[in-house]
Structures are given as structure tokens and as C-alpha cells.
Design an enzyme around this catalytic site. Sequence first.
Site, short mmCIF file in Angstrom:
data_model
loop_
_atom_site.label_atom_id
_atom_site.label_comp_id
_atom_site.label_asym_id
_atom_site.label_seq_id
_atom_site.Cartn_x
_atom_site.Cartn_y
_atom_site.Cartn_z
N ARG A 153 1.05 -0.54 -0.09
CA ARG A 153 0.01 0.00 0.03
C ARG A 153 0.58 1.18 -0.18
O ARG A 153 1.94 0.97 0.59
CB ARG A 153 -0.86 -0.08 1.18
CG ARG A 153 -2.06 -0.94 1.20
CD ARG A 153 -2.88 -1.11 2.58
NE ARG A 153 -3.95 -2.96 2.39
CZ ARG A 153 -3.46 -4.04 2.70
NH1 ARG A 153 -2.15 -3.58 3.11
NH2 ARG A 153 -4.82 -4.84 2.68
N HIS A 185 -0.33 -2.66 -4.49
CA HIS A 185 -0.37 -3.17 -5.48
C HIS A 185 -0.16 -2.82 -6.71
O HIS A 185 -0.31 -3.62 -8.19
CB HIS A 185 -0.86 -5.12 -5.45
CG HIS A 185 -0.82 -5.64 -4.15
ND1 HIS A 185 0.00 -5.87 -3.34
CD2 HIS A 185 -1.67 -7.02 -3.92
CE1 HIS A 185 0.08 -6.05 -2.14
NE2 HIS A 185 -0.72 -7.19 -2.31
N HIS A 243 3.22 -12.84 -4.96
CA HIS A 243 1.46 -13.13 -4.06
C HIS A 243 1.05 -14.29 -4.91
O HIS A 243 -0.24 -14.58 -4.11
CB HIS A 243 0.61 -11.88 -4.89
CG HIS A 243 -0.46 -11.31 -3.71
ND1 HIS A 243 -0.83 -12.35 -2.47
CD2 HIS A 243 -0.23 -9.93 -2.83
CE1 HIS A 243 -0.92 -11.64 -1.45
NE2 HIS A 243 -1.24 -9.98 -1.86
N ASP A 277 -1.82 -9.29 9.15
CA ASP A 277 -2.13 -8.59 7.28
C ASP A 277 -0.74 -7.73 7.99
O ASP A 277 -0.89 -6.76 7.46
CB ASP A 277 -2.51 -8.15 6.49
CG ASP A 277 -2.29 -7.83 5.03
OD1 ASP A 277 -1.78 -8.14 4.88
OD2 ASP A 277 -4.00 -7.61 4.68
N GLU A 324 5.03 -12.40 1.38
CA GLU A 324 5.65 -11.70 0.58
C GLU A 324 6.63 -10.83 1.10
O GLU A 324 6.54 -10.31 1.78
CB GLU A 324 4.56 -10.57 0.75
CG GLU A 324 3.58 -11.54 -0.56
CD GLU A 324 1.85 -10.77 0.14
OE1 GLU A 324 1.91 -9.40 -1.03
OE2 GLU A 324 0.53 -10.63 0.83
#
Length: 346
Positions: A86, A111, A180, A247, A311
Site C-alpha cells: 500500500r 499492488h 503474491h 496482514d 511476500e
Amino acid sequence: GAMTEVKREVFGQMPQEEGGGVVEKFVLKSDSVKVEILSLGCIIAALEVKGRDGKFSDVVLGFDTLEGYTRKHPFFGAVVGRVANRIAKGRFTVDGKEYQLFLNNGPNSLHGGAKGFDKVLWSPQVLPNGVCFFRISPDGEEGYPGDLKVWVTYTLSGGELAVNYRAQTSKTTPINLTNHAYFNLAGQGSRDIYDHEISIEADSYLPVDDTKIPTGEVAAVQGTGFDLRQPVELGKHLQKFCLDGFDHNFCLQQVQARRLAARARHPPTGRAMEVHTTQPGIQFYTGNNLDGSLKGKGSTAYPKHSAFCLETQNWPDAVNKPHFPSTLLQPGEEYNHTTWLVFSAA
């Protein structure tokens, strides 16, 4: 060891409104791993690895046909860029000029924007043990400055899949490339990941606001639910700390050399995956936004927490946080990072 076999075949044709174009599939095969990669978005469409019983299982979420990948999906298996993760309010300033990106994740850009690297066709070149994909992201694409040349190379050697990212730019630009892939070591389509053991080699992590943008604090994991330095069983750990899932970016040692970043293990099958990288961070995501509405391979539903992502990347919103590792690539420099996925069964 034994050689890696590389095959290429036609996977499908892009819809006319997407410019047509043939999508190819590249199959890399060693004695212990078989991986299928598409020229659309450099997508890892399948990744079969052995369990302790010697049987292969596909451990990544995705679709059986091209149609699934051309519809909306949460970046299954794809390379994301120009900037993964982000950027707050989709805004940043480089060399005194402000850039505004498309907002595709609440108030933020995620992304790469509306049509990122995951949604375009790349030019492939077959290598003895893998495949290299190339594209030029033109100046102004998705609002980013500079013509950016990008190479993404997948190579397979025994149980080790290496992904190398290289880029060169004509103007200073932020860049942050990652893959991803969504993993379930029990085999894709398995109901959840609660019986997986996870460890992440990080002493600190980045707390986020309610739009998932880092607050700027680099917080110690010690004494929190983010301390994954010793393996935890995921389901029990989420319960214990009343977490809805992860996350978050975990901060790795700031060295440019290859080092172990994370390990995932599925005790029932014996499958394990180590993630090694040169990157400064790793985003651990537990598929919190999966909701069972997408039908994947074999028409299987993918519910919440049915996969995890590890990731490797730069820290989120680094372009707006001067104390984060720099995400800017200058003309005359080369962006060059590698991540290695090492599979085993015990």
C-alpha cells in the site's frame, strides 16, 4: 543433481478487450518440485511438491483456466508492481513533483493500481533451468514516473525455486516487486491453515492503522502475538492472542545478502517451505479477505484463512516514510532482489 526439465505450451488467449494475445504456460520440473508459470502476470498457477509419503500435491491457490485469472481475483500467484503493498492516499513526491495514483484499496493504492504488473502479458525467454519474463512499464503507467525495464526470472533446482527481480529506470521511481502466491501446504483447496506451524525471523514488525497503512512505528515483537521467532501452530496462536489473522510487514535484518526469513511447516504431511531473501521485509498475510465466493481449481471454494502468503518485499508505504528502507530506484542504478522458496518433506 538431476536436471530441471522446462516445457512451454499455450494456456489460452486474452480477451479482445484486453488486447488479445496468447498466454503461455511454462512447466518447470525437478525430481521433487513441479511448477507452472504463466506469461500473464508471471503467475505461479501451480506448484506441486512432495509430502513425506512421496506423493505430489499442488500447494498454491489459483484457477484451472485462463478465464479465472482474467476476472477479478486477489492476485493469486502473481508478480505485483510497480509498487507492491500500500501507498497511503496513493500519493508520493519524488524530486519535488507530486504523483497521484489510482485508489483501489479504500483510501490507498494497492499492488500497482488498477492495471498492475499482475494483469499484463510479459515476454518470455526459456532458460536451461527456468524462464525469464521481460516487460517495459512505460513512463506514466498507472501514474508512476519513468520507463521501467523489468526482468523476472524463475529457476528451479531440486527443491529450490528462485525468483529474481531486476529493474532499470529512466526517471527516479519507487519500486517494490514481490510474488503474491497463496500457499496451503496441506494442498490447495484444504479448508484452513490452522494446523500449519509458522516462524518468521523478525525482531520487529510494523503496526498499521485501520486502512492497513503502517503508523510509522517499528515495534518490537517481544511479548506480543507478533513474536513468531519460534514456530507457532497458527490456529492456536490466533486464538491465544485474539487475532483475526495477520496482514503485517515483519522487519528483517537489513543486510543485502541471502538469509532465512520465514518457515512454514505442515506436520500432518511433513511438507515444509523455507523462504530466503535479500529483501528488507516480509508481509505475512493469512487470507483474511478470502470468503469462499471464488471458485478455484476443481471448483473448490477458498474460504477465509484457507491460505497464507509470505511476500518478500520492501516495507509498505516506504516512499512516504523517510525512516523506512528506501524504495526509490535512480536512473543508472539497478534494482536486484532474489527470493528462494526451499521445499522439503520430513
